[in-house]
Design a protein around this motif. Sequence first.
Motif, PDB file in Angstrom:
ATOM      1  N   ASN A  56       0.625  -1.267  -0.063  1.00 28.94           N
ATOM      2  CA  ASN A  56      -0.045  -0.036  -0.090  1.00 28.94           C
ATOM      3  C   ASN A  56       0.624   1.351  -0.124  1.00 28.94           C
ATOM      4  N   LEU A  59       1.904   1.733  -3.665  1.00 29.00           N
ATOM      5  CA  LEU A  59       0.708   2.187  -4.296  1.00 29.00           C
ATOM      6  C   LEU A  59       0.476   3.534  -3.987  1.00 29.00           C
ATOM      7  N   TYR A  60       0.576   3.961  -2.995  1.00 31.02           N
ATOM      8  CA  TYR A  60       0.479   5.458  -2.473  1.00 31.02           C
ATOM      9  C   TYR A  60       1.450   6.365  -3.277  1.00 31.02           C
ATOM     10  N   MET A  63       0.294   6.185  -7.075  1.00 29.80           N
ATOM     11  CA  MET A  63      -0.810   6.783  -7.295  1.00 29.80           C
ATOM     12  C   MET A  63      -1.046   8.105  -6.769  1.00 29.80           C
ATOM     13  N   ASP A  65      -2.601   9.151  -4.105  1.00 32.60           N
ATOM     14  CA  ASP A  65      -4.075   9.024  -3.828  1.00 32.60           C
ATOM     15  C   ASP A  65      -4.218   8.616  -2.346  1.00 32.60           C
ATOM     16  N   ARG A  67      -6.598   8.273  -0.503  1.00 31.72           N
ATOM     17  CA  ARG A  67      -7.517   7.060  -0.251  1.00 31.72           C
ATOM     18  C   ARG A  67      -6.702   5.615  -0.001  1.00 31.72           C
ATOM     19  N   VAL A  68      -5.778   5.515  -0.476  1.00 29.76           N
ATOM     20  CA  VAL A  68      -4.824   4.368  -0.543  1.00 29.76           C
ATOM     21  C   VAL A  68      -4.471   4.102   1.026  1.00 29.76           C
ATOM     22  N   CYS A  72      -5.898   1.121   3.439  1.00 23.50           N
ATOM     23  CA  CYS A  72      -4.910   0.200   4.047  1.00 23.50           C
ATOM     24  C   CYS A  72      -5.246   0.166   5.504  1.00 23.50           C
ATOM     25  N   LEU A 110      -5.345  -5.495  -2.674  1.00 24.93           N
ATOM     26  CA  LEU A 110      -4.075  -4.885  -3.269  1.00 24.93           C
ATOM     27  C   LEU A 110      -4.246  -4.838  -4.657  1.00 24.93           C
ATOM     28  N   THR A 113      -7.042  -2.168  -5.738  1.00 28.78           N
ATOM     29  CA  THR A 113      -6.530  -1.008  -5.195  1.00 28.78           C
ATOM     30  C   THR A 113      -5.581  -0.469  -6.592  1.00 28.78           C
ATOM     31  N   ARG A 114      -4.902  -1.359  -6.884  1.00 27.55           N
ATOM     32  CA  ARG A 114      -4.129  -1.026  -8.087  1.00 27.55           C
ATOM     33  C   ARG A 114      -4.654  -0.866  -9.421  1.00 27.55           C
ATOM     34  N   ILE A 117      -9.359   1.818  -7.740  1.00 23.45           N
ATOM     35  CA  ILE A 117      -9.521   2.000  -6.246  1.00 23.45           C
ATOM     36  C   ILE A 117     -10.998   1.946  -5.437  1.00 23.45           C
TER      37      ILE A 117
END
Length: 449
Positions: A56, A59-60, A63, A65, A67-68, A72, A110, A113-114, A117
């Motif tokens: 995560n 991903l943050y 992205m 974002d 929200r990630v 999490c 995960l 989300t990728r 989201i």
Amino acid sequence: MVHLIVSVSRFSMLFMIAIYTYYCFATLKKNISERRQTRLYKKQTTLMYGLLINANLVLYLVMQDIRVLGLCLCEILLFAITLLIYQKIYAHASKALVNNMCMLLAISFLILTRLDIDKAIKQFAFAGVAVVITCFVPILVAKLKVWDKLGFLYGLIGIGGLAFVCLAASTTYGAKLSISIGPVVLQPSEFIKILFIFFSACMLYKSTEFHHVVKVTILAALHVLILVASRDLGGALIYLITYLVMLYVASRKPIYMVLGLGSGALASVVAYHLFAHVRDRVIAWKDPLSVIDDQGYQISQSLFAIGSGGWFGVGLGQGMPDKIPVVKTDFVFSAIAEEFGVVFAICIIFICISCFLMFFNISMQVKDIFYKLIALGIGTLYGTQVFLALGGVTKFIPSTGVTLPLVSYGGSSLLSTIILFAIIQGLYVMQVDKGESDERMERARKKRR
């Protein structure tokens, strides 16, 4: 800098899931002590949280974002609550199954989300509802004694529900699967398969005389034929294999299995000639590159994604999984293989295999024939669905449109699978409690002597 972090993190995630997978099978050893098992379960939980946080954070960064990070934290809280329920309320529950369920859910969150989201948030909501609903299932299974007395009711509800879907459902990718109730979309066959297992277990538990088997088989065949009429051939195959395995174990007559498999093979030939989308999938399976602009596009993109990911993956956010049609549901495994790597994907397969082995292990431990058949049916259904899902995306078999349990996007599939896990937990708790009760009685007898 971000690219460097992504590259480093993929190896740390591979290490964590590889160790987790090793522990899955280490806990199944016969001579392992309870104390060592407990330590391994705690290590699995730590690895799951580590993988979730690691991915995560990546991903943050990719992205950007917020929200990630929020999602999490919510996921960590959900898993903590789930583990706490099974530690405090169901002290005798299978910790290995709980851990595997949470790990597969973590992987689902995960990759979704990728990919999208918003879909990941919905999947999290589905999982939260499922945990709340199913937290009472184990105790209901273990304490209520009416489950083996409702055979015809299970069958009638199942046949009626599938028939209603066949008549009223909307068509998706050539099959009638879903019913819309306002903003909620349900796939009833995902829940009816649970009733189908209970129906089969009830009826085969009562008798395995030939005339009774014929009656039960006719009712079971009605389930399958309605699914065929709905063009849900993947679902029909799951129902058929589940019933045949339960019938064989209950009757111990190989002829039933042979006749059933022969009928299924004949039905598949008929389906090939009747349904155009079945022919398209067979054509795509035989040589997808020759029809890449048409029937073979989906499976070709799936194979390209798996191949481009290589053993160690291209890294989160670095691949092109959006090129695969319906990647969030039927082909989510290909997206995982591309970005996490084939080694990571193989570990997922072994985690699913360990779940399958635990289902059958519980089935062998249960003494009551009815509950033994329930556990056997759940294990067969789960194993068949995993095989069809993975076989379709890797071109091992023609695609059947079956989702990967707990990993693919979909509320109905997610809820029904968590219910199956909860039922198995109930059977396991019941068996452990019965074993402890028998030990106490045996000790009391020895003292009286």
